[in-house]
Design an enzyme around this catalytic site. Sequence first.
Site, PDB file in Angstrom:
ATOM      1  N   TYR A   1      -2.442  -1.046  10.054  1.00 48.21           N
ATOM      2  CA  TYR A   1      -2.138  -1.995   9.434  1.00 48.21           C
ATOM      3  C   TYR A   1      -0.799  -0.706   8.346  1.00 48.21           C
ATOM      4  O   TYR A   1      -0.482  -1.443   7.738  1.00 48.21           O
ATOM      5  CB  TYR A   1      -3.078  -0.715   8.826  1.00 48.21           C
ATOM      6  CG  TYR A   1      -3.624  -0.836   6.719  1.00 48.21           C
ATOM      7  CD1 TYR A   1      -4.148  -2.016   6.439  1.00 48.21           C
ATOM      8  CD2 TYR A   1      -3.258   0.378   6.376  1.00 48.21           C
ATOM      9  CE1 TYR A   1      -3.660  -2.016   5.271  1.00 48.21           C
ATOM     10  CE2 TYR A   1      -3.331  -0.132   4.995  1.00 48.21           C
ATOM     11  CZ  TYR A   1      -3.441  -0.758   4.183  1.00 48.21           C
ATOM     12  OH  TYR A   1      -3.720  -1.555   3.230  1.00 48.21           O
TER      13      TYR A   1
ATOM     14  N   SER B   1       0.518  -0.828   0.096  1.00 45.25           N
ATOM     15  CA  SER B   1       0.292  -0.122  -0.087  1.00 45.25           C
ATOM     16  C   SER B   1       1.268   0.953  -0.330  1.00 45.25           C
ATOM     17  O   SER B   1       2.152   1.160   0.757  1.00 45.25           O
ATOM     18  CB  SER B   1      -0.628  -0.065   1.190  1.00 45.25           C
ATOM     19  OG  SER B   1      -1.449   1.248   1.372  1.00 45.25           O
TER      20      SER B   1
END
Length: 254
Positions: free
Chosen positions: A147, A133
């Site tokens: 995350y 990401s």
Amino acid sequence: MARTALITGASSGIGREMAKQLSERGFKVILAARRKERLEELAAELDGDSRVIVSDVSTREGCEALYEAVKDENVTVLINNAGFGALGDFDELPLDTELRMIDTNITAVHILTKLFIKDFIKADRGYILNVASSAGLMAGGPLMATYYATKAYVVSLTSSISGELKARGANVHISALCPGPVATEFNDVAGCDFGVEGISAEECARAGLEGLFRKSLIIVPGSGMKAAATLSKIAPRNVVLKVAGELQKKKITD
């Protein structure tokens, strides 16, 4: 002999689109995820050869069982796509949720990469795409601390392995796909709303596969996200963290 690609988290989003595009490229596609119905629906849509494997890669046993099930099928492309996020203050998010996130986003990627790369190096061919990401390129992400940390691990691991492969002259390539917001089920699972328009899963998958086969190390789809990732490297860490925190606040849904 047919080329074969294994995709984890293939039942939806980016993984689903990658399966379609790899099938169009002539690959036999092995679809792995927990939701059998979704996988079978996808397999029925593909024109090429495919196989469905119900698998939970959030456990070591699940990763090893998946590898054992496909190790003799001439896999030449591994897509580590399974993963999820959660939004909230670090002290308030359930520990079980975070540990499952670490197991899925980090441990599964680590195990499957290690198992398959040994075979790829021995055969002197293969591609691995770790879906990370843009979060993994940032200094951190308040309200999504775990995350962001998992994706930073994936980017760092991928980069280090790439350096090792190049140093030994191996005909094996590994890439990290680092998209910004993508229109997938991620928001529903994480309990957030990005507040900005994301690229489509189809667009993200196309950029990821094109970058992988071009042997790019870090793949960031979209010019805007590339600029943001570059800016985050030169801006003071405390500024990046403050901006990231404000963006996370805007994601919280009622």
